[in-house]
Design a protein around this motif. Structure first.
Motif, PDB file in Angstrom:
ATOM      1  N   TYR A 197       3.948  -0.838  -9.373  1.00  0.00           N
ATOM      2  CA  TYR A 197       3.054   0.311  -9.477  1.00  0.00           C
ATOM      3  C   TYR A 197       3.556   1.345 -10.475  1.00  0.00           C
ATOM      4  CZ  TYR A 197       0.242  -1.664  -5.826  1.00  0.00           C
ATOM      5  OH  TYR A 197      -0.569  -2.511  -5.128  1.00  0.00           O
ATOM      6  N   LYS A 198       4.850   1.433 -10.663  1.00  0.00           N
ATOM      7  CA  LYS A 198       5.372   2.326 -11.706  1.00  0.00           C
ATOM      8  C   LYS A 198       4.847   1.874 -13.075  1.00  0.00           C
ATOM      9  CE  LYS A 198       9.796   3.263 -11.670  1.00  0.00           C
ATOM     10  NZ  LYS A 198      11.250   3.113 -11.445  1.00  0.00           N
ATOM     11  N   LEU A 199       4.863   0.568 -13.322  1.00  0.00           N
ATOM     12  CA  LEU A 199       4.333   0.047 -14.583  1.00  0.00           C
ATOM     13  C   LEU A 199       2.834   0.297 -14.698  1.00  0.00           C
ATOM     14  CD1 LEU A 199       6.208  -3.369 -14.942  1.00  0.00           C
ATOM     15  CD2 LEU A 199       6.378  -1.384 -16.453  1.00  0.00           C
ATOM     16  N   LYS A 200       2.092  -0.001 -13.630  1.00  0.00           N
ATOM     17  CA  LYS A 200       0.642   0.161 -13.657  1.00  0.00           C
ATOM     18  C   LYS A 200       0.223   1.610 -13.854  1.00  0.00           C
ATOM     19  CE  LYS A 200      -0.825  -3.852 -11.036  1.00  0.00           C
ATOM     20  NZ  LYS A 200      -1.704  -4.351 -10.000  1.00  0.00           N
ATOM     21  N   MET A 201       0.996   2.544 -13.268  1.00  0.00           N
ATOM     22  CA  MET A 201       0.623   3.961 -13.327  1.00  0.00           C
ATOM     23  C   MET A 201       1.349   4.706 -14.440  1.00  0.00           C
ATOM     24  SD  MET A 201       0.362   5.034  -9.352  1.00  0.00           S
ATOM     25  CE  MET A 201      -0.185   3.881  -8.102  1.00  0.00           C
ATOM     26  N   GLY A 202       2.209   4.023 -15.163  1.00  0.00           N
ATOM     27  CA  GLY A 202       2.925   4.664 -16.260  1.00  0.00           C
ATOM     28  C   GLY A 202       3.920   5.712 -15.813  1.00  0.00           C
ATOM     29  N   LYS A 207       0.836  -1.209   0.000  1.00  0.00           N
ATOM     30  CA  LYS A 207       0.000   0.000   0.000  1.00  0.00           C
ATOM     31  C   LYS A 207       0.868   1.255   0.000  1.00  0.00           C
ATOM     32  CE  LYS A 207      -2.589  -0.439   3.595  1.00  0.00           C
ATOM     33  NZ  LYS A 207      -3.604  -0.503   4.657  1.00  0.00           N
ATOM     34  N   GLN A 208       1.938   1.241   0.804  1.00  0.00           N
ATOM     35  CA  GLN A 208       2.841   2.387   0.843  1.00  0.00           C
ATOM     36  C   GLN A 208       3.505   2.602  -0.509  1.00  0.00           C
ATOM     37  OE1 GLN A 208       5.611   1.903   4.057  1.00  0.00           O
ATOM     38  NE2 GLN A 208       4.018   1.931   5.608  1.00  0.00           N
ATOM     39  N   ALA A 209       3.917   1.517  -1.154  1.00  0.00           N
ATOM     40  CA  ALA A 209       4.549   1.630  -2.466  1.00  0.00           C
ATOM     41  C   ALA A 209       3.583   2.274  -3.459  1.00  0.00           C
ATOM     42  CB  ALA A 209       4.995   0.253  -2.957  1.00  0.00           C
ATOM     43  N   ALA A 210       2.338   1.828  -3.463  1.00  0.00           N
ATOM     44  CA  ALA A 210       1.338   2.397  -4.368  1.00  0.00           C
ATOM     45  C   ALA A 210       1.162   3.891  -4.098  1.00  0.00           C
ATOM     46  CB  ALA A 210       0.007   1.669  -4.218  1.00  0.00           C
ATOM     47  N   PHE A 211       1.097   4.261  -2.832  1.00  0.00           N
ATOM     48  CA  PHE A 211       0.923   5.669  -2.465  1.00  0.00           C
ATOM     49  C   PHE A 211       2.120   6.510  -2.894  1.00  0.00           C
ATOM     50  CE2 PHE A 211       1.369   9.055   0.828  1.00  0.00           C
ATOM     51  CZ  PHE A 211       0.322   9.842   0.395  1.00  0.00           C
ATOM     52  N   PHE A 212       3.324   5.997  -2.685  1.00  0.00           N
ATOM     53  CA  PHE A 212       4.520   6.764  -3.040  1.00  0.00           C
ATOM     54  C   PHE A 212       4.633   6.939  -4.555  1.00  0.00           C
ATOM     55  CE2 PHE A 212       6.508   5.152   1.127  1.00  0.00           C
ATOM     56  CZ  PHE A 212       5.960   6.216   1.831  1.00  0.00           C
ATOM     57  N   VAL A 213       4.274   5.922  -5.319  1.00  0.00           N
ATOM     58  CA  VAL A 213       4.298   6.057  -6.781  1.00  0.00           C
ATOM     59  C   VAL A 213       3.236   7.070  -7.208  1.00  0.00           C
ATOM     60  CG1 VAL A 213       3.964   4.873  -8.989  1.00  0.00           C
ATOM     61  CG2 VAL A 213       5.290   3.766  -7.180  1.00  0.00           C
ATOM     62  N   TRP A 214       2.072   7.022  -6.590  1.00  0.00           N
ATOM     63  CA  TRP A 214       1.023   7.995  -6.886  1.00  0.00           C
ATOM     64  C   TRP A 214       1.511   9.413  -6.610  1.00  0.00           C
ATOM     65  CZ3 TRP A 214      -1.341  11.631  -3.845  1.00  0.00           C
ATOM     66  CH2 TRP A 214      -2.462  12.269  -4.398  1.00  0.00           C
ATOM     67  N   LYS A 215       2.215   9.596  -5.479  1.00  0.00           N
ATOM     68  CA  LYS A 215       2.729  10.928  -5.136  1.00  0.00           C
ATOM     69  C   LYS A 215       3.677  11.439  -6.209  1.00  0.00           C
ATOM     70  CE  LYS A 215       3.612  12.283  -0.929  1.00  0.00           C
ATOM     71  NZ  LYS A 215       4.078  12.416   0.461  1.00  0.00           N
ATOM     72  N   VAL A 216       4.566  10.584  -6.695  1.00  0.00           N
ATOM     73  CA  VAL A 216       5.513  10.995  -7.731  1.00  0.00           C
ATOM     74  C   VAL A 216       4.761  11.290  -9.029  1.00  0.00           C
ATOM     75  CG1 VAL A 216       7.472  10.246  -9.139  1.00  0.00           C
ATOM     76  CG2 VAL A 216       7.477   9.821  -6.678  1.00  0.00           C
ATOM     77  N   LYS A 217       3.828  10.426  -9.385  1.00  0.00           N
ATOM     78  CA  LYS A 217       3.050  10.624 -10.622  1.00  0.00           C
ATOM     79  C   LYS A 217       2.325  11.961 -10.598  1.00  0.00           C
ATOM     80  CE  LYS A 217      -0.704   8.749 -13.372  1.00  0.00           C
ATOM     81  NZ  LYS A 217      -0.309   8.053 -14.569  1.00  0.00           N
ATOM     82  N   ASN A 218       1.854  12.372  -9.449  1.00  0.00           N
ATOM     83  CA  ASN A 218       1.092  13.608  -9.307  1.00  0.00           C
ATOM     84  C   ASN A 218       1.947  14.789  -8.853  1.00  0.00           C
ATOM     85  OD1 ASN A 218      -1.899  12.936  -9.838  1.00  0.00           O
ATOM     86  ND2 ASN A 218      -1.107  11.200  -8.680  1.00  0.00           N
ATOM     87  N   ALA A 219       3.264  14.662  -9.014  1.00  0.00           N
ATOM     88  CA  ALA A 219       4.225  15.745  -8.728  1.00  0.00           C
ATOM     89  C   ALA A 219       4.132  16.260  -7.292  1.00  0.00           C
ATOM     90  CB  ALA A 219       4.061  16.882  -9.735  1.00  0.00           C
ATOM     91  N   LYS A 220       3.817  15.364  -6.370  1.00  0.00           N
ATOM     92  CA  LYS A 220       3.773  15.730  -4.957  1.00  0.00           C
ATOM     93  C   LYS A 220       5.064  15.336  -4.243  1.00  0.00           C
ATOM     94  CE  LYS A 220      -1.224  15.708  -4.779  1.00  0.00           C
ATOM     95  NZ  LYS A 220      -1.400  17.112  -4.994  1.00  0.00           N
ATOM     96  N   ALA A 221       5.923  14.613  -4.976  1.00  0.00           N
ATOM     97  CA  ALA A 221       7.225  14.202  -4.447  1.00  0.00           C
ATOM     98  C   ALA A 221       8.102  13.800  -5.628  1.00  0.00           C
ATOM     99  CB  ALA A 221       7.076  13.022  -3.484  1.00  0.00           C
ATOM    100  N   GLY A 222       9.414  13.774  -5.390  1.00  0.00           N
ATOM    101  CA  GLY A 222      10.341  13.330  -6.425  1.00  0.00           C
ATOM    102  C   GLY A 222      10.612  11.841  -6.277  1.00  0.00           C
ATOM    103  N   PRO A 223      11.153  11.218  -7.334  1.00  0.00           N
ATOM    104  CA  PRO A 223      11.398   9.772  -7.297  1.00  0.00           C
ATOM    105  C   PRO A 223      12.404   9.339  -6.232  1.00  0.00           C
ATOM    106  CG  PRO A 223      12.180  10.732  -9.361  1.00  0.00           C
ATOM    107  CD  PRO A 223      11.482  11.806  -8.613  1.00  0.00           C
ATOM    108  N   ASP A 224      13.172  10.279  -5.700  1.00  0.00           N
ATOM    109  CA  ASP A 224      14.090   9.920  -4.619  1.00  0.00           C
ATOM    110  C   ASP A 224      13.338   9.464  -3.376  1.00  0.00           C
ATOM    111  OD1 ASP A 224      13.217  12.649  -4.439  1.00  0.00           O
ATOM    112  OD2 ASP A 224      14.728  12.979  -2.882  1.00  0.00           O
ATOM    113  N   LEU A 225      12.057   9.808  -3.289  1.00  0.00           N
ATOM    114  CA  LEU A 225      11.221   9.368  -2.161  1.00  0.00           C
ATOM    115  C   LEU A 225      11.231   7.851  -2.030  1.00  0.00           C
ATOM    116  CD1 LEU A 225       8.980   9.863   0.019  1.00  0.00           C
ATOM    117  CD2 LEU A 225       7.338   9.694  -1.861  1.00  0.00           C
TER     118      LEU A 225
END
Length: 68
Positions: free
Chosen positions: A61-66, A19-37
């Motif tokens: 999740y990176k694959l699923k969210m593009g 769940k945390q991984a999905a959330f962190f990828v979502w944050k990066v996808k939506n420019a709320k954090a950088g990939p270093d997170l």
């Protein structure tokens, strides 16, 4: 439907890490954090198996969210 509270601690933890991984990828996808997170969070995990599972979830999740 299974009662998640009845799962062994290891499985509960993996669900939480996923769940945390999905959330962190979502944050990066939506420019709320950088990939270093992702890597900062992975470094916090002391258990190598947990870290590997978390990193695999990030990739999933990176694959699923593009997300590159």
């Amino acid at each position: 439907m299974n009662n998640l509270s009845l799962l062994p601690p290891k499985e509960k933890n993996q669900i939480e890490l996923d769940k945390q991984a999905a959330f962190f990828v979502w944050k990066v996808k939506n420019a709320k954090a950088g990939p270093d997170l992702w890597w900062k969070e992975a470094e916090k995990l002391e258990d190598e198996n947990e870290r590997l599972f978390f990193q695999q979830s990030i990739e999933k999740y990176k694959l699923k969210m593009g997300v590159a």
